[in-house]
Design a protein around this motif. Sequence first.
Motif, short mmCIF file in Angstrom:
data_model
loop_
_atom_site.label_atom_id
_atom_site.label_comp_id
_atom_site.label_asym_id
_atom_site.label_seq_id
_atom_site.Cartn_x
_atom_site.Cartn_y
_atom_site.Cartn_z
N GLY A 1 -38.06 -10.66 47.75
CA GLY A 1 -37.45 -10.01 46.61
C GLY A 1 -38.14 -10.29 45.30
N THR A 2 -39.24 -11.05 45.33
CA THR A 2 -39.97 -11.36 44.10
C THR A 2 -40.77 -10.14 43.66
OG1 THR A 2 -40.16 -13.68 44.76
CG2 THR A 2 -41.66 -12.89 43.04
N TYR A 3 -40.60 -9.78 42.39
CA TYR A 3 -41.33 -8.63 41.85
C TYR A 3 -42.81 -8.96 41.74
CZ TYR A 3 -43.11 -5.34 38.37
OH TYR A 3 -43.87 -4.41 37.71
N VAL A 4 -43.64 -8.01 42.15
CA VAL A 4 -45.09 -8.21 42.12
C VAL A 4 -45.74 -7.34 41.05
CG1 VAL A 4 -47.23 -8.12 43.45
CG2 VAL A 4 -45.10 -8.82 44.56
N MET A 5 -45.55 -6.02 41.14
CA MET A 5 -46.21 -5.09 40.23
C MET A 5 -45.56 -3.71 40.38
SD MET A 5 -49.76 -4.65 42.43
CE MET A 5 -50.53 -3.60 41.23
N THR A 6 -45.95 -2.79 39.53
CA THR A 6 -45.47 -1.41 39.58
C THR A 6 -46.67 -0.48 39.55
OG1 THR A 6 -43.41 -1.96 38.45
CG2 THR A 6 -44.06 0.34 38.45
N VAL A 7 -46.70 0.45 40.49
CA VAL A 7 -47.71 1.50 40.50
C VAL A 7 -47.04 2.79 40.05
CG1 VAL A 7 -49.10 0.40 42.26
CG2 VAL A 7 -47.33 2.00 42.94
N THR A 8 -47.78 3.60 39.34
CA THR A 8 -47.21 4.82 38.76
C THR A 8 -48.14 5.99 39.03
OG1 THR A 8 -46.20 3.52 37.01
CG2 THR A 8 -46.35 5.88 36.65
N ALA A 9 -47.54 7.09 39.48
CA ALA A 9 -48.24 8.35 39.66
C ALA A 9 -47.50 9.42 38.87
CB ALA A 9 -48.34 8.73 41.14
N ILE A 10 -48.22 10.43 38.44
CA ILE A 10 -47.63 11.53 37.69
C ILE A 10 -47.94 12.83 38.43
CG2 ILE A 10 -47.71 10.35 35.47
CD1 ILE A 10 -50.25 11.90 34.84
N ASP A 11 -47.04 13.81 38.22
CA ASP A 11 -47.21 15.14 38.81
C ASP A 11 -47.04 16.15 37.69
OD1 ASP A 11 -46.99 17.58 40.27
OD2 ASP A 11 -46.43 16.42 42.05
N ALA A 12 -48.02 17.05 37.55
CA ALA A 12 -47.98 18.03 36.48
C ALA A 12 -46.88 19.07 36.70
CB ALA A 12 -49.34 18.72 36.34
N ASP A 13 -46.31 19.15 37.89
CA ASP A 13 -45.23 20.11 38.14
C ASP A 13 -43.96 19.65 37.43
OD1 ASP A 13 -46.85 21.76 39.69
OD2 ASP A 13 -46.50 20.55 41.48
N ASP A 14 -42.94 20.52 37.49
CA ASP A 14 -41.69 20.28 36.79
C ASP A 14 -41.04 19.00 37.33
OD1 ASP A 14 -39.38 20.36 35.42
OD2 ASP A 14 -38.69 22.29 36.17
N PRO A 15 -40.88 17.98 36.47
CA PRO A 15 -40.30 16.72 36.97
C PRO A 15 -38.82 16.85 37.34
CG PRO A 15 -40.57 16.63 34.59
CD PRO A 15 -41.21 17.90 35.04
N ASN A 16 -38.16 17.92 36.85
CA ASN A 16 -36.75 18.11 37.17
C ASN A 16 -36.54 18.94 38.42
OD1 ASN A 16 -35.86 16.72 34.81
ND2 ASN A 16 -36.36 18.52 33.60
N ALA A 17 -37.64 19.40 38.99
CA ALA A 17 -37.58 20.16 40.23
C ALA A 17 -38.18 19.34 41.35
CB ALA A 17 -38.30 21.49 40.08
N LEU A 18 -37.98 19.81 42.54
CA LEU A 18 -38.51 19.07 43.69
C LEU A 18 -40.02 18.97 43.66
CD1 LEU A 18 -36.29 20.52 46.58
CD2 LEU A 18 -36.08 18.30 45.43
N ASN A 19 -40.65 19.96 43.00
CA ASN A 19 -42.12 19.94 42.96
C ASN A 19 -42.65 18.71 42.24
OD1 ASN A 19 -41.99 22.42 44.22
ND2 ASN A 19 -42.13 23.57 42.30
#
Length: 906
Positions: free
Chosen positions: A283-301
């Motif tokens: 349960g020890t936090y290690v790091m956070t990876v982040t990806a982005i998607d140019a599609d609508d973030p409020n839609a499934l895309n």
Amino acid sequence: MCRIVGASRTLLPLLAALLQASVEASGEIALCKTGFPEDVYSAVLSQDVHEGQPLLNVKFSNCNGKRKVQYESSEPADFKVDEDGMVYAVRSFPLSSEHAKFLIYAQDKETQEKWQVAVKLSLKPTFPEDSVKESQEIEEIVFPRQVSKHNGHLQRQKRDWVIPPINLPENSRGPFPQELVRIRSDRDKNLSLRYSVTGPGADQPPTGIFIINPISGQLSVTKPLDRELIARFHLRAHAVDINGNQVENPIDIVINVIDMNDNRPEFLHQVWNGTVPEGSKPGTYVMTVTAIDADDPNALNGMLRYRILSQAPSTPSPNMFTINNETGDIITVAAGLDREKVQQYTLIIQATDMEGNPTYGLSNTATAVITVTDVNDNPPEFTAMTFYGEVPENRVDVIVANLTVTDKDQPHTPAWNAMYRISGGDPTGRFAIQTDPNSNDGLVTVVKPIDFETNRMFVLTVAAENQVPLAKGIQHPPQSTATVSVTVIDVNENPYFAPNPKIIRQEEGLHAGTMLTTFTAQDPDRYMQQNIRYTKLSDPANWLKIDPVNGQITTIAVLDRESPNVKNNIYNATFLASDNGIPPMSGTGTLQIYLLDINDNAPQVLPQEAETCETPDPNSINITALDYDIDPNAGPFAFDLPLSPATIKRNWTITRLNGDFAQLNLKIKFLEAGIYEVPIIITDSGNPPKSNISILRVKVCQCDSNGDCTDVDRIVGAGLGTGAIIAILLCIIILLILVLMFVVWMKRRDKERQAKQLLIDPEDDVRDNILKYDEEGGGEEDQDYDLSQLQQPDTVEPDAIKPVGIRRLDERPIHAEPQYPVRSAAPHPGDIGDFINEGLKAADNDPTAPPYDSLLVFDYEGSGSTAGSLSSLNSSSSGGEQDYDYLNDWGPRFKKLADMYGGGDD
């Protein structure tokens, strides 16, 4: 009124629903009433409401037109109201019963008076026949009717219709232009109208995306749209007559670009680096990876999900880490992280849109590198329980033993660096332990001298621990202990005098052969049988001697306190004590003799020279006494004049001023100028007192009115002393030697400058007429010769002979000219053989003579020769052009040449 008939729904049912939801005001408004004209506003919407979508317009009656009204919504998180009364959706949400009704408030900013109205939202009804008409009809937008006047009073019209947005998917394949809606006005039955649209995408950048048929009002799109560039277009439709007069108020048309899943997730970094301490709990936090998607973030895309595809290495468990599929947080899920076993893990992270749907979602991967950082979970451990070392006595800064430890933690970190301390066996602090920063070893060093005669061995207890404490939960002791056995080696030490320096008091004037004291040294080596011998090391006045065996010091001269070698009544002498050990050692001791003064020095007059005038006035001579003794053998002094000669007391008188000074004056009225020696008797205060007659040289001179001497003569006589005479004689002798050397050098130079006579008589050999040279001239063109150089040598001036040492720069350096024999002008024929032999012998002994096979160097003959070029003697082309008759004038030697060239045709 606005009416919408589309391909997806029929016009009549929609109008019926909208008419049913509308609130119709009956009667005429005779009086203006401030507030909302309707009690309830209604709007029919589709199930999905989009962010920023206009829903309806609420009207507020402001009778005097001076009120400033501010609108608010009872559900500000979902709806907002602009200043013109247009209601918009704040966020995207599916329309449900909880959003079916809310309130709108209007408040006067000045009086704080408040009004409210209810807004009711309902779902748009659908009919089965709508699907049939969708493929046959294009949506039609009709301009609403304007407000009209009836009998001079305002007639309330039905509320304005809110045109729902047009949803158009991005990346449509056409065909283009693709028809969207048809805009129409009810007045097109009576008037010829023209339709147009304005706004970004029509007549503003990006232009040309939407076009409208000005006659039919058909609005079309000309190319595929990209939601990632522009997600919404806000257009305005206009209707004018053929004269350009506006016949309808513009209506707003909102076109929403519907998102398609046309973009893959992209990680912000392709490689992510993180750290986690070893031994971390699950349960020890290690790091956070982040990806982005140019599609609508409020839609499934645009909704991403993360997961770990692989872990390398897979020990101690293949699932040491997990990732939050929505946030990208990586945490530990298993225990057993040990940096000493696995220092780094590599994870392959995948991000997928469509909420992680593996079938329809698009994916991308990145690498997460997790470094297991070190914690102090391993204490240092000694490699041996006992370490041994030895050190010679009296040595410091010597490494006695090298303590080695092992530590499994990361090298050169606080968890690995060892600190050593001595916990026992060294009560006087003679040892210290330093840590080698490279090897982490402990260096046991002696910091205080150790005496073998006192301590022969030390047993030290040492402990080693890290710079930082052990991590919690480690079951090892925090430190390791060992013993160090140090053996002290006995060495031959220096003998030492005690006390040093040794001070004795003695009267000066002690005669030679007197025993002063015994100055002996001690040998610290008690376990060595050694003998000590003494020698004198320093005795500036050479007054003392020391017995080499027993150290007795005896005088060999009289001790004198007034000697320049005595400073502050103390005389220092240094002695050396040496033993016979291996290697032999020595020590020095200083004997200080404090000399007590005796009255052995008579006082002397000071100064020894003085000036006074011929008459007693206006000055006198002040004198004092100089005594090298000290109190009580010095002052006060007694001054007196001797009885003889009688002229002393007749001419002079002396008066004592105090114990140290007296005054000498003329006793007679006039004393002739000159130099006088006045004896003065001075007696000190010693016991017994010591007297001395000192001579004071007094210059009696003529004085001016101020009492200053006007004579040029000084007290010192003009006669030269012996030293001055010797110095003058030496200077004269040196000057004579220099003159003699100069004369000899000049004679030698004159001899060297005399030119040597030629070896062969000029009349016997024509070669004597040719001087040394090394330039051949310029051939036939060089006709400028000095023919006088070819004449008899007896016609040449003697000063034409080149002096010795004057040579061309290109000649080799030569030594002194050899002394070749000189033939007389008219030699006897019998002398020829002897002359040749002598010349040959002189040439053989000449170091400057060139070898037989070398090129001889001749003298330069000079410039300006009148002789012609010799290179043309055999020239057939120029032989007939030159006159050689002058060869007859050169004598018998050139007769053959005259016959050959000057004899005419023969």
